[in-house]
Design an enzyme around this catalytic site. Structure first.
Site, PDB file in Angstrom:
ATOM      1  N   GLU A  75       0.761  -1.181  -0.069  1.00 55.11           N
ATOM      2  CA  GLU A  75       0.168   0.078  -0.067  1.00 55.11           C
ATOM      3  C   GLU A  75       0.651   1.263   0.006  1.00 55.11           C
ATOM      4  O   GLU A  75       2.092   1.179   0.317  1.00 55.11           O
ATOM      5  CB  GLU A  75      -0.969  -0.069   1.240  1.00 55.11           C
ATOM      6  CG  GLU A  75      -0.123   0.218   2.518  1.00 55.11           C
ATOM      7  CD  GLU A  75      -1.133   0.439   3.846  1.00 55.11           C
ATOM      8  OE1 GLU A  75      -2.044   1.070   3.580  1.00 55.11           O
ATOM      9  OE2 GLU A  75      -0.814  -0.383   4.765  1.00 55.11           O
TER      10      GLU A  75
ATOM     11  N   ASN B  44     -11.059  -3.963   4.562  1.00 57.90           N
ATOM     12  CA  ASN B  44      -9.674  -4.151   5.383  1.00 57.90           C
ATOM     13  C   ASN B  44      -9.955  -3.878   6.978  1.00 57.90           C
ATOM     14  O   ASN B  44     -10.750  -3.059   7.230  1.00 57.90           O
ATOM     15  CB  ASN B  44      -8.890  -2.900   4.826  1.00 57.90           C
ATOM     16  CG  ASN B  44      -7.595  -3.080   5.541  1.00 57.90           C
ATOM     17  OD1 ASN B  44      -6.834  -4.332   5.756  1.00 57.90           O
ATOM     18  ND2 ASN B  44      -7.163  -1.995   6.206  1.00 57.90           N
ATOM     19  N   GLU B  45      -9.823  -4.755   7.649  1.00 58.31           N
ATOM     20  CA  GLU B  45      -9.622  -4.699   8.980  1.00 58.31           C
ATOM     21  C   GLU B  45     -11.066  -4.308   9.499  1.00 58.31           C
ATOM     22  O   GLU B  45     -11.202  -3.209  10.414  1.00 58.31           O
ATOM     23  CB  GLU B  45      -8.530  -3.764   9.651  1.00 58.31           C
ATOM     24  CG  GLU B  45      -7.137  -4.334   9.497  1.00 58.31           C
ATOM     25  CD  GLU B  45      -6.035  -3.671  10.023  1.00 58.31           C
ATOM     26  OE1 GLU B  45      -6.157  -2.576  10.302  1.00 58.31           O
ATOM     27  OE2 GLU B  45      -4.897  -4.446  10.283  1.00 58.31           O
TER      28      GLU B  45
HETATM   29  O1  AHR Z   1       0.476  -2.472   7.610  1.00 61.83           O
HETATM   30  C1  AHR Z   1       0.161  -0.972   8.026  1.00 61.83           C
HETATM   31  C2  AHR Z   1      -1.407  -0.963   8.581  1.00 61.83           C
HETATM   32  O2  AHR Z   1      -1.587  -1.633   9.644  1.00 61.83           O
HETATM   33  C3  AHR Z   1      -2.030  -1.142   7.399  1.00 61.83           C
HETATM   34  O3  AHR Z   1      -2.624  -0.424   6.643  1.00 61.83           O
HETATM   35  C4  AHR Z   1      -3.571  -1.720   8.302  1.00 61.83           C
HETATM   36  O4  AHR Z   1      -4.244  -2.550   7.442  1.00 61.83           O
HETATM   37  C5  AHR Z   1      -2.980  -2.207   9.463  1.00 61.83           C
HETATM   38  O5  AHR Z   1      -3.646  -1.563  10.584  1.00 61.83           O
END
Ligand code: AHR
Length: 680
Positions: free
Chosen positions: A49, A379-380
């Protein structure tokens, strides 16, 4: 027996047993005649990312920082005015200057994406006047290298004429490469020039990029770009060294575009896949979520081409209606546009050229569709306390299944991650994340041994890392990683995929007014503008991926010495040990069902060398010669850095005395792979 005598005898016996055991080697018995788990062929992959300047100022080879002048609306960040020998000039950001006027009639906007430009007013041209870009912590200069420069420009009539374009030292005293374009009268026009450095230049990151003139007038610039050679010579491509480092890891998939970067802080700043497509002229960039704006030069197609270059499969995460600051879309009709958007995105990746978005991909230069087996929904989402994820996940999954029955959907919540599991059919995989200390990784290395095969969904460990060492991890982290990986690998029938995070970090510290380049300490691969290096954790990844069989060999370990949590472990408030003692040896073995290769991975976290007796149970024959690859540090906080990039690297040696039972020494603080050949 009298009570006193009994206690004495008991203590003596304990002492003798302890002494005898500790005097004996640890033993690892590989039961080659028993079948362990089948290893998922896509166990190890990559996660990426835009964080730590992973792309802009990292993998993306573009060298110009703030090329479309939107990074800071107050000031032309990363740009400065050059004035020499009596030359005088000023620079200023210019917006699209009139509201409610069609874009093509606005003097300063080139199109809807390029609405801000830089104006240089040359008042006195007695000497050189120009604009300089400092790059991402410097423009890297290498000998005998050709750079492709391009930019949009226009000027007042008196400005027409030659413009000098150069790569030079920061103080302007040394010109490493230069060229010229002729600025025409009239509207915006794109100019291109190649700049080649000579041989004999010492590589340096202390360079700048300059466009200059000696003629008075007003000059306007936009989309200023400078590319060095790229991996596979792709236009708008990636840095060669970083691509090679990933290729060397032998990954099988790429999870993108996040992470938090997928979600954005708000709905409006989620990953805008549509505006990352097509020519750079169409890409305005967008606010990232890690404190800086993303150019989106690595857009959806570039992610896919990155996969193509590494011969790996994309694992696409789609925005699922939840953003980092807590905004969420309630499942039902309001969610439909987001679902449609995700379906279109999948069509862009997989659709034939007869589909709308497949045709767009072809127009962007890639008619062939990409293979896509997994889509991650969000995500999460355990951070979403609303609790809307159950509804959102199922609505997305139903729609994706209906249109793309072959695609498997990954959920981002599990009980493990303090979220509830989703209702309905068990998800094809569940993404679990672990960021921990080395002790925590080691004490929980048997984590997946305990999962119930009958009830547990398949697992994707989509982000994990041992967080020790800044900005790249140290040897202790590598030991924690390797211990944890033995557990994932042993359970690779359940854990189908895994990827370490974050992958990249630009390691530049705070310099002058520039903030430090990274936001997240503990990363895998570090770099500055000119060079890169792998952390000890990087080499663990490489070793585990390179030496991987297709089937797990059950291993029985006996007499394994243990260690106690140190004071430091116990005072780390974020990572308090749960167990008082843990083993100092971690291990896993796999074999190739064809060819007889056996890979035994042994991690010695102790400060002492350990002699281990290894027995190959069930092998009718064993080749005496094998190889051992060892990564070791002298102390836990030993590490690699940009200035000392190869302090800790794997060393390969030959072993000549392998037999059905043999003894092998493992160095203190070491990660080892033994490759041997057996006959069943
Ligand atoms: O890897 C860093 C961050 O950690 C990511 O963006 C997120 O998904 C997680 O909390």
């Amino acid at each position: 027996m009298k009570r006193k005598t009994f206690y004495f005898a008991a203590i003596l016996l304990c002492f003798l047993v302890t002494f005898r055991l500790s005097a004996q080697n640890a033993k690892l018995t590989l039961n080659l005649n028993k079948s362990g788990a089948k290893v998922s062929p896509t166990l190890y992959g990559l996660m990426t990312e835009e964080i730590n300047h992973s792309y802009d100022g990292g993998l993306y080879a573009e060298l110009i920082r703030n090329r479309v002048f939107k990074d800071n609306m107050e000031t032309p960040e990363a740009w400065s005015v050059v004035q020499e020998g009596g030359g005088k000039g000023t620079i200023m950001l210019m917006g699209a200057n009139e509201l409610n006027v069609p874009m093509e009639q606005q003097r300063n906007a080139i199109n809807d994406a390029l609405t801000v430009c830089l104006r240089l007013v040359v008042e006195k041209g007695d000497g050189r006047v120009g604009i300089a870009n400092e790059g991402y912590w410097g423009i890297p200069v290498k000998p005998q290298t050709t750079y492709q420069a391009s930019f949009y420009a226009k000027g007042t009539d008196e400005a027409a004429g030659p413009l000098n374009v150069s790569i030079e030292s920061n103080d302007g005293t040394v010109t490493y490469a230069s060229g010229q374009v002729t600025l025409d009268k009239g509207p915006w026009k794109k100019y291109r020039v190649s700049l080649t450095t000579t041989a004999g230049i010492k590589p340096t990151a202390a360079g700048r990029f300059v466009i200059s003139t000696k003629r008075p007038g007003s000059y306007y610039f936009n989309l200023v770009s400078l590319f060095p050679p790229t991996y596979h010579n792709r236009p708008n491509g990636n840095r060669i060294d970083l691509m090679q480092m990933m290729a060397d890891m032998k990954p099988t998939f790429l999870r993108f575009p996040g992470g938090n970067f997928l979600e954005g802080d708000y709905f409006s700043t989620r990953f805008p896949w549509k505006s990352t497509l097509g020519p750079l002229e169409q890409r305005p960039g967008h606010p990232g979520c890690w404190g800086y704006r993303a150019s989106d030069g690595i857009g959806l197609l570039e992610f896919l081409e990155w996969c193509e270059d590494l011969k790996i499969e994309p694992l696409l995460a789609v925005y699922a209606g939840y953003s980092l600051k807590g905004d969420y879309v309630y499942p039902g009709p309001l969610l439909k546009p987001y679902i449609e958007d995700a379906l279109n995105e999948i069509e862009y990746v997989t659709g034939s050229v007869k589909t709308k978005w497949g045709a767009k991909r072809a127009e962007d230069g890639h008619p062939a569709p990409f293979k896509l087996s997994y889509v991650e929904i969000g995500n999460e989402d355990w951070f979403d306390r609303s609790p809307s994820y159950d509804g959102r996940f199922n609505q997305f999954r139903n729609a994706i299944k209906a249109r793309y029955p072959q695609i498997l959907c990954i959920s981002t919540i599990s009980e493990e991650q303090k979220g509830k599991v989703t209702t309905g059919d068990v998800p094809s995989m569940i993404d679990e994340h672990y960021y921990r200390s080395a002790w925590q990784m080691e004490e929980d290395a048997d984590h997946y041994d305990k999962y119930n095969r009958a009830t547990s969904p398949k697992i994707f460990v989509g982000e994990w890392a041992t967080r020790e060492g800044v900005p790249t991890t140290n040897m202790n982290a590598a030991l924690g990683d390797a211990a944890w990986m033995t557990g994932m690998e042993r359970n690779a029938d359940l854990v189908l995929k895994s990827c370490y995070a974050p992958l990249f970090v630009n390691v530049n510290p705070k310099t002058g007014t520039l903030p430090r380049a990274w936001q997240w300490g503990s990363d895998l691969i570090g770099y500055n503008a000119i060079t890169s290096y792998g952390s000890p954790s990087y080499y663990v990844q490489k070793m585990f991926n390179t030496y991987l069989g297709s089937q797990v060999i059950p291993v029985a370990g006996t007499n394994i010495p243990v260690k106690r949590a140190t004071k430091q472990d116990s005072t780390n408030r974020r990572a308090i040990p749960k167990k008082a003692t843990i083993p100092t040896l971690f291990y896993v073995a796999t074999k190739n069902t064809k060819g007889g290769a056996v890979y035994l991975k042994v991690v010695n976290t102790s400060d002492k060398a350990q002699a281990v007796t290894i027995t190959l149970n069930g092998a009718t024959g064993v080749a005496a010669e094998g190889t051992m690859v060892t990564l070791k540090g002298d102390k836990p906080d030993d590490t690699n850095t940009i200035d000392e990039p190869e302090k800790i690297i794997p060393v390969t040696s030959k072993i000549k005395d392998i037999s059905k039972t043999f003894t092998q020494n493992f160095a203190p603080y070491s990660v080892n792979v033994i490759q041997m050949y057996t006959r069943p």
